[in-house]
Design a protein around this motif. Sequence first.
Motif, PDB file in Angstrom:
ATOM      1  N   VAL A  91      11.812  14.823  18.340  1.00 35.57           N
ATOM      2  CA  VAL A  91      11.892  13.663  17.472  1.00 35.57           C
ATOM      3  C   VAL A  91      10.817  13.775  16.397  1.00 35.57           C
ATOM      4  O   VAL A  91       9.661  14.091  16.697  1.00 35.57           O
ATOM      5  N   LEU A  92      11.195  13.517  15.167  1.00 39.42           N
ATOM      6  CA  LEU A  92      10.244  13.416  14.058  1.00 39.42           C
ATOM      7  C   LEU A  92      10.185  11.959  13.623  1.00 39.42           C
ATOM      8  O   LEU A  92      11.201  11.368  13.248  1.00 39.42           O
ATOM      9  N   LEU A  93       9.006  11.360  13.670  1.00 35.20           N
ATOM     10  CA  LEU A  93       8.814   9.970  13.274  1.00 35.20           C
ATOM     11  C   LEU A  93       7.882   9.915  12.072  1.00 35.20           C
ATOM     12  O   LEU A  93       6.755  10.427  12.123  1.00 35.20           O
ATOM     13  N   LEU A  94       8.338   9.306  10.986  1.00 33.51           N
ATOM     14  CA  LEU A  94       7.514   9.111   9.798  1.00 33.51           C
ATOM     15  C   LEU A  94       6.916   7.707   9.834  1.00 33.51           C
ATOM     16  O   LEU A  94       7.638   6.729  10.031  1.00 33.51           O
ATOM     17  N   VAL A  95       5.612   7.625   9.643  1.00 30.80           N
ATOM     18  CA  VAL A  95       4.894   6.354   9.715  1.00 30.80           C
ATOM     19  C   VAL A  95       4.150   6.133   8.407  1.00 30.80           C
ATOM     20  O   VAL A  95       3.568   7.065   7.840  1.00 30.80           O
ATOM     21  N   ASP A  96       4.161   4.887   7.928  1.00 29.17           N
ATOM     22  CA  ASP A  96       3.495   4.535   6.676  1.00 29.17           C
ATOM     23  C   ASP A  96       2.059   4.104   6.961  1.00 29.17           C
ATOM     24  O   ASP A  96       1.822   3.227   7.797  1.00 29.17           O
ATOM     25  N   ARG A  97       1.107   4.714   6.250  1.00 24.92           N
ATOM     26  CA  ARG A  97      -0.303   4.346   6.422  1.00 24.92           C
ATOM     27  C   ARG A  97      -0.539   2.855   6.189  1.00 24.92           C
ATOM     28  O   ARG A  97      -1.440   2.240   6.785  1.00 24.92           O
ATOM     29  N   ARG A  98       0.257   2.247   5.321  1.00 19.45           N
ATOM     30  CA  ARG A  98       0.060   0.838   4.980  1.00 19.45           C
ATOM     31  C   ARG A  98       0.261  -0.099   6.174  1.00 19.45           C
ATOM     32  O   ARG A  98      -0.221  -1.228   6.155  1.00 19.45           O
ATOM     33  N   ASN A  99       0.950   0.371   7.204  1.00 19.50           N
ATOM     34  CA  ASN A  99       1.128  -0.473   8.388  1.00 19.50           C
ATOM     35  C   ASN A  99      -0.158  -0.638   9.196  1.00 19.50           C
ATOM     36  O   ASN A  99      -0.250  -1.534  10.037  1.00 19.50           O
ATOM     37  N   ASP A 100      -1.133   0.224   8.967  1.00 19.28           N
ATOM     38  CA  ASP A 100      -2.419   0.090   9.659  1.00 19.28           C
ATOM     39  C   ASP A 100      -3.555   0.505   8.726  1.00 19.28           C
ATOM     40  O   ASP A 100      -4.014   1.654   8.739  1.00 19.28           O
ATOM     41  N   PRO A 101      -4.023  -0.429   7.885  1.00 14.94           N
ATOM     42  CA  PRO A 101      -5.173  -0.135   7.031  1.00 14.94           C
ATOM     43  C   PRO A 101      -6.507  -0.325   7.749  1.00 14.94           C
ATOM     44  O   PRO A 101      -7.555  -0.023   7.188  1.00 14.94           O
ATOM     45  N   VAL A 102      -6.484  -0.820   8.981  1.00 19.52           N
ATOM     46  CA  VAL A 102      -7.716  -1.110   9.708  1.00 19.52           C
ATOM     47  C   VAL A 102      -8.383   0.168  10.218  1.00 19.52           C
ATOM     48  O   VAL A 102      -9.587   0.379  10.028  1.00 19.52           O
ATOM     49  N   THR A 103      -7.617   1.022  10.850  1.00 23.89           N
ATOM     50  CA  THR A 103      -8.197   2.204  11.506  1.00 23.89           C
ATOM     51  C   THR A 103      -9.025   3.071  10.561  1.00 23.89           C
ATOM     52  O   THR A 103     -10.123   3.506  10.941  1.00 23.89           O
ATOM     53  N   PRO A 104      -8.579   3.351   9.318  1.00 21.14           N
ATOM     54  CA  PRO A 104      -9.415   4.183   8.444  1.00 21.14           C
ATOM     55  C   PRO A 104     -10.717   3.517   8.005  1.00 21.14           C
ATOM     56  O   PRO A 104     -11.618   4.205   7.516  1.00 21.14           O
ATOM     57  N   LEU A 105     -10.828   2.197   8.164  1.00 23.58           N
ATOM     58  CA  LEU A 105     -12.012   1.483   7.696  1.00 23.58           C
ATOM     59  C   LEU A 105     -13.112   1.390   8.744  1.00 23.58           C
ATOM     60  O   LEU A 105     -14.268   1.121   8.408  1.00 23.58           O
TER      61      LEU A 105
END
Length: 354
Positions: A1-15
């Motif tokens: 399975v290949l799942l594409l995820v948008d970074r915008r759904n989780d802006p918390v983790t990179p901060l």
Amino acid sequence: VLLLVDRRNDPVTPLLNQWTYQAMLHELLGVDNNLINMSKVPNVPPELEMIVMSTIQDPFFEENALANFGDLGSSIQHYVAEYQKQTKNTAMIDSIEQMQRFVDQYPEFRRLSGNVSKHVAVVSELSRLVNVNGLLEASQLEQEIVCSDSQQEHFKAVVDMLRGEDITNMERLRLVLLYALKYENDHSISDLRRLLRDRGLADEQIALIDQLLRYAGQSVRSVDLFQNKSFVSRTKAAITRQVQGVENVYTQHRSHLMTVADNLMKGRLKESSYPFLDSGGYHRSSGAAGREQRVPRAVIFVVGGATYEEARDIAELNRVAEGGRSVVLGGTTIHNSMSFLTDVAQLSMRTGQE
């Protein structure tokens, strides 16, 4: 399975500030193709101005890349002690500072064991940056904001931190960004903007608050990012915070991607949130029968960039997975907080929004 995820759904983790070795290296020193530039580190010897950190070439880094900072000090002390035993050196070493002095006082140590001295120098610099930037204080409040639900207490704590002298302006901005994501529609954000301006932050830095909300605010995200308002979740968070130690107090947060990956492997992703093209390999859950459908292997690719915290979470899932099941994580880049905020600002400029 290949799942594409948008970074915008989780802006918390990179901060968030990071407390595992690999993630701290990228957040505080910067990692580019396994290279770390140490040339600006005070009193660094010439041979350590540019170093390589690779889990393939470095057994100590492979073993400790995901270790939390509390355990890392003990691991590197043991590493140095093993070398002392081999060379019959009896110098007393009980702290990171003493390890660094040992390396400085015995030049032959650096020559004979470059890998040990490399990690001593790096951990010593990480420890210095943690103290100078007030990261312990800032990180604990970050974790409280994203892992619990208490707006009034969080606002007071952020205000106190902004007015205090324990942290840098970067940490002040980071706290306000996290608060704004959590309490997006609260009027108190305007008060925090004024406090940031009073602390000397530039208008373009303060503008990141609105830019971040346009990039990944509630109206943009397709998921409920802060799923921590139930009684069970609040109780679990409270118990965790009572346990002492860096691993518990400063690493409470688990990335949204971890939940997504876990549900994916168990066949429980909601089609409404994650539409898919069925090629015979994955079946969404449909009652009890659907819950038994498990994915043997998956590739998750984060459009907009992944993080080392997410890599840690995926590694943890793979460690406990049964039957050879595994997840491979990929992304357009590997973010730290600075690269993520740079992307947010650049995207705002491209769309003509300041």
